[in-house]
Scaffold this motif. Sequence first.
Motif, PDB file in Angstrom:
ATOM      1  N   ASP A   1     -28.937  25.940 -93.881  1.00  0.00           N
ATOM      2  CA  ASP A   1     -28.290  27.162 -94.371  1.00  0.00           C
ATOM      3  C   ASP A   1     -28.861  28.389 -93.681  1.00  0.00           C
ATOM      4  OD1 ASP A   1     -26.777  25.599 -96.068  1.00  0.00           O
ATOM      5  OD2 ASP A   1     -27.981  26.050 -97.855  1.00  0.00           O
ATOM      6  N   PHE A   2     -30.182  28.421 -93.518  1.00  0.00           N
ATOM      7  CA  PHE A   2     -30.831  29.552 -92.851  1.00  0.00           C
ATOM      8  C   PHE A   2     -30.334  29.685 -91.415  1.00  0.00           C
ATOM      9  CE2 PHE A   2     -34.162  31.269 -90.133  1.00  0.00           C
ATOM     10  CZ  PHE A   2     -34.462  32.453 -90.769  1.00  0.00           C
ATOM     11  N   LYS A   3     -30.307  28.587 -90.723  1.00  0.00           N
ATOM     12  CA  LYS A   3     -29.871  28.606 -89.323  1.00  0.00           C
ATOM     13  C   LYS A   3     -28.422  29.095 -89.214  1.00  0.00           C
ATOM     14  CE  LYS A   3     -29.978  25.634 -85.276  1.00  0.00           C
ATOM     15  NZ  LYS A   3     -30.254  24.296 -84.771  1.00  0.00           N
ATOM     16  N   ARG A   4     -27.571  28.634 -90.131  1.00  0.00           N
ATOM     17  CA  ARG A   4     -26.165  29.024 -90.105  1.00  0.00           C
ATOM     18  C   ARG A   4     -25.980  30.510 -90.398  1.00  0.00           C
ATOM     19  NH1 ARG A   4     -23.198  29.524 -94.329  1.00  0.00           N
ATOM     20  NH2 ARG A   4     -24.518  28.211 -95.628  1.00  0.00           N
ATOM     21  N   THR A   5     -26.685  31.021 -91.396  1.00  0.00           N
ATOM     22  CA  THR A   5     -26.476  32.415 -91.804  1.00  0.00           C
ATOM     23  C   THR A   5     -27.182  33.416 -90.899  1.00  0.00           C
ATOM     24  OG1 THR A   5     -28.317  32.299 -93.368  1.00  0.00           O
ATOM     25  CG2 THR A   5     -26.107  31.837 -94.228  1.00  0.00           C
ATOM     26  N   HIS A   6     -28.170  32.984 -90.152  1.00  0.00           N
ATOM     27  CA  HIS A   6     -28.913  33.897 -89.287  1.00  0.00           C
ATOM     28  C   HIS A   6     -28.553  33.745 -87.813  1.00  0.00           C
ATOM     29  CE1 HIS A   6     -31.249  34.077 -92.973  1.00  0.00           C
ATOM     30  NE2 HIS A   6     -31.729  35.220 -92.535  1.00  0.00           N
ATOM     31  N   HIS A   7     -27.610  32.890 -87.519  1.00  0.00           N
ATOM     32  CA  HIS A   7     -27.246  32.592 -86.133  1.00  0.00           C
ATOM     33  C   HIS A   7     -26.733  33.819 -85.376  1.00  0.00           C
ATOM     34  CE1 HIS A   7     -25.823  30.342 -82.697  1.00  0.00           C
ATOM     35  NE2 HIS A   7     -24.645  30.924 -82.844  1.00  0.00           N
ATOM     36  N   ASP A   8     -25.866  34.601 -85.993  1.00  0.00           N
ATOM     37  CA  ASP A   8     -25.227  35.720 -85.292  1.00  0.00           C
ATOM     38  C   ASP A   8     -26.214  36.768 -84.800  1.00  0.00           C
ATOM     39  OD1 ASP A   8     -22.792  34.529 -85.632  1.00  0.00           O
ATOM     40  OD2 ASP A   8     -22.237  35.733 -87.386  1.00  0.00           O
ATOM     41  N   ASN A   9     -27.254  37.043 -85.556  1.00  0.00           N
ATOM     42  CA  ASN A   9     -28.235  38.073 -85.182  1.00  0.00           C
ATOM     43  C   ASN A   9     -29.597  37.466 -84.859  1.00  0.00           C
ATOM     44  OD1 ASN A   9     -26.408  40.204 -85.577  1.00  0.00           O
ATOM     45  ND2 ASN A   9     -26.784  40.144 -87.773  1.00  0.00           N
TER      46      ASN A   9
ATOM     47  N   GLY B   1     -42.024  23.294-106.698  1.00  0.00           N
ATOM     48  CA  GLY B   1     -42.618  24.307-105.822  1.00  0.00           C
ATOM     49  C   GLY B   1     -41.819  24.500-104.545  1.00  0.00           C
ATOM     50  N   ILE B   2     -41.363  23.402-103.966  1.00  0.00           N
ATOM     51  CA  ILE B   2     -40.547  23.473-102.749  1.00  0.00           C
ATOM     52  C   ILE B   2     -39.227  24.178-103.046  1.00  0.00           C
ATOM     53  CG2 ILE B   2     -39.283  22.087-101.044  1.00  0.00           C
ATOM     54  CD1 ILE B   2     -42.343  22.187-100.595  1.00  0.00           C
ATOM     55  N   LEU B   3     -38.617  23.860-104.181  1.00  0.00           N
ATOM     56  CA  LEU B   3     -37.380  24.545-104.561  1.00  0.00           C
ATOM     57  C   LEU B   3     -37.601  26.047-104.702  1.00  0.00           C
ATOM     58  CD1 LEU B   3     -35.943  22.017-107.157  1.00  0.00           C
ATOM     59  CD2 LEU B   3     -34.910  22.638-104.965  1.00  0.00           C
ATOM     60  N   GLY B   4     -38.748  26.431-105.258  1.00  0.00           N
ATOM     61  CA  GLY B   4     -39.071  27.853-105.388  1.00  0.00           C
ATOM     62  C   GLY B   4     -39.221  28.522-104.036  1.00  0.00           C
ATOM     63  N   LEU B   5     -39.914  27.858-103.102  1.00  0.00           N
ATOM     64  CA  LEU B   5     -40.071  28.418-101.759  1.00  0.00           C
ATOM     65  C   LEU B   5     -38.726  28.520-101.045  1.00  0.00           C
ATOM     66  CD1 LEU B   5     -43.310  26.565-100.622  1.00  0.00           C
ATOM     67  CD2 LEU B   5     -43.082  28.994-101.170  1.00  0.00           C
ATOM     68  N   CYS B   6     -37.889  27.499-101.230  1.00  0.00           N
ATOM     69  CA  CYS B   6     -36.559  27.537-100.625  1.00  0.00           C
ATOM     70  C   CYS B   6     -35.723  28.670-101.215  1.00  0.00           C
ATOM     71  CB  CYS B   6     -35.859  26.192-100.816  1.00  0.00           C
ATOM     72  SG  CYS B   6     -36.591  24.867 -99.827  1.00  0.00           S
ATOM     73  N   ALA B   7     -35.934  28.974-102.484  1.00  0.00           N
ATOM     74  CA  ALA B   7     -35.207  30.073-103.122  1.00  0.00           C
ATOM     75  C   ALA B   7     -35.552  31.410-102.475  1.00  0.00           C
ATOM     76  CB  ALA B   7     -35.502  30.111-104.616  1.00  0.00           C
ATOM     77  N   PHE B   8     -36.818  31.572-102.050  1.00  0.00           N
ATOM     78  CA  PHE B   8     -37.194  32.804-101.348  1.00  0.00           C
ATOM     79  C   PHE B   8     -36.390  32.951-100.056  1.00  0.00           C
ATOM     80  CE2 PHE B   8     -41.334  32.559-103.679  1.00  0.00           C
ATOM     81  CZ  PHE B   8     -41.259  33.816-104.264  1.00  0.00           C
ATOM     82  N   ILE B   9     -36.201  31.855 -99.351  1.00  0.00           N
ATOM     83  CA  ILE B   9     -35.440  31.898 -98.098  1.00  0.00           C
ATOM     84  C   ILE B   9     -33.962  32.144 -98.382  1.00  0.00           C
ATOM     85  CG2 ILE B   9     -34.701  30.509 -96.114  1.00  0.00           C
ATOM     86  CD1 ILE B   9     -37.492  29.149 -96.286  1.00  0.00           C
TER      87      ILE B   9
ATOM     88  N   ALA C   1     -32.618  33.633-100.803  1.00  0.00           N
ATOM     89  CA  ALA C   1     -32.360  34.938-101.415  1.00  0.00           C
ATOM     90  C   ALA C   1     -32.003  36.003-100.371  1.00  0.00           C
ATOM     91  CB  ALA C   1     -33.570  35.387-102.226  1.00  0.00           C
ATOM     92  N   TYR C   2     -32.285  35.729 -99.112  1.00  0.00           N
ATOM     93  CA  TYR C   2     -32.026  36.693 -98.038  1.00  0.00           C
ATOM     94  C   TYR C   2     -31.200  36.021 -96.948  1.00  0.00           C
ATOM     95  CZ  TYR C   2     -35.736  39.100-100.473  1.00  0.00           C
ATOM     96  OH  TYR C   2     -36.489  39.713-101.438  1.00  0.00           O
ATOM     97  N   PRO C   3     -29.901  35.799 -97.207  1.00  0.00           N
ATOM     98  CA  PRO C   3     -29.104  35.029 -96.254  1.00  0.00           C
ATOM     99  C   PRO C   3     -28.824  35.728 -94.923  1.00  0.00           C
ATOM    100  CG  PRO C   3     -27.731  35.837 -98.024  1.00  0.00           C
ATOM    101  CD  PRO C   3     -29.152  36.167 -98.382  1.00  0.00           C
ATOM    102  N   TYR C   4     -28.994  37.032 -94.856  1.00  0.00           N
ATOM    103  CA  TYR C   4     -28.691  37.734 -93.602  1.00  0.00           C
ATOM    104  C   TYR C   4     -29.821  38.646 -93.155  1.00  0.00           C
ATOM    105  CZ  TYR C   4     -24.185  35.907 -94.852  1.00  0.00           C
ATOM    106  OH  TYR C   4     -23.172  35.055 -95.207  1.00  0.00           O
ATOM    107  N   ASP C   5     -31.014  38.418 -93.687  1.00  0.00           N
ATOM    108  CA  ASP C   5     -32.172  39.224 -93.343  1.00  0.00           C
ATOM    109  C   ASP C   5     -33.384  38.303 -93.314  1.00  0.00           C
ATOM    110  OD1 ASP C   5     -33.638  41.464 -92.714  1.00  0.00           O
ATOM    111  OD2 ASP C   5     -33.895  42.095 -94.799  1.00  0.00           O
ATOM    112  N   VAL C   6     -34.466  38.775 -92.695  1.00  0.00           N
ATOM    113  CA  VAL C   6     -35.725  38.022 -92.670  1.00  0.00           C
ATOM    114  C   VAL C   6     -36.838  38.960 -93.127  1.00  0.00           C
ATOM    115  CG1 VAL C   6     -37.333  36.684 -91.266  1.00  0.00           C
ATOM    116  CG2 VAL C   6     -34.899  36.592 -90.760  1.00  0.00           C
ATOM    117  N   PRO C   7     -37.139  38.982 -94.426  1.00  0.00           N
ATOM    118  CA  PRO C   7     -38.259  39.794 -94.896  1.00  0.00           C
ATOM    119  C   PRO C   7     -39.566  39.290 -94.278  1.00  0.00           C
ATOM    120  CG  PRO C   7     -36.898  39.087 -96.738  1.00  0.00           C
ATOM    121  CD  PRO C   7     -36.441  38.347 -95.531  1.00  0.00           C
ATOM    122  N   GLU C   8     -40.594  40.125 -94.285  1.00  0.00           N
ATOM    123  CA  GLU C   8     -41.833  39.793 -93.584  1.00  0.00           C
ATOM    124  C   GLU C   8     -42.537  38.553 -94.129  1.00  0.00           C
ATOM    125  OE1 GLU C   8     -45.337  42.439 -95.409  1.00  0.00           O
ATOM    126  OE2 GLU C   8     -43.793  43.619 -94.393  1.00  0.00           O
ATOM    127  N   PHE C   9     -42.282  38.162 -95.374  1.00  0.00           N
ATOM    128  CA  PHE C   9     -42.966  36.990 -95.931  1.00  0.00           C
ATOM    129  C   PHE C   9     -42.262  35.669 -95.615  1.00  0.00           C
ATOM    130  CE2 PHE C   9     -40.031  38.452 -99.185  1.00  0.00           C
ATOM    131  CZ  PHE C   9     -39.407  37.277 -99.565  1.00  0.00           C
TER     132      PHE C   9
END
Length: 89
Positions: free
Chosen positions: A54-62, A8-16, A18-26
């Motif tokens: 990974d999230f912190k690294r890919t979303h740092h610029d914006n 389940g945790i792997l599935g939730l991490c996959a949602f994050i 899946a969007y390496p340069y965006d933050v969808p509302e969910f």
Amino acid sequence: MLKQRHSGILGLCAFINAYPYDVPEFVPDVFLILGDHLNDPQPIPSTIRKTLGDFKRTHHDNWEQHSLKFTEEQLEVLTDLTVPPTYYA
């Protein structure tokens, strides 16, 4: 039970991931769920921390734009997840 929870945790991490340069509302809500599992047995915490790194690294610029999609509570949880605990607390 541990395998199911980790799946389940792997599935939730996959949602994050899946969007390496965006933050969808969910996505901010997913962080709230992951935060509840940081004290689970390994390998769950390491999976969460890798995803957060990974999230912190890919979303740092914006980050100024991305942070607007989070509530104050969600930002606190995200900070708690990404900042390592101090040994002096």
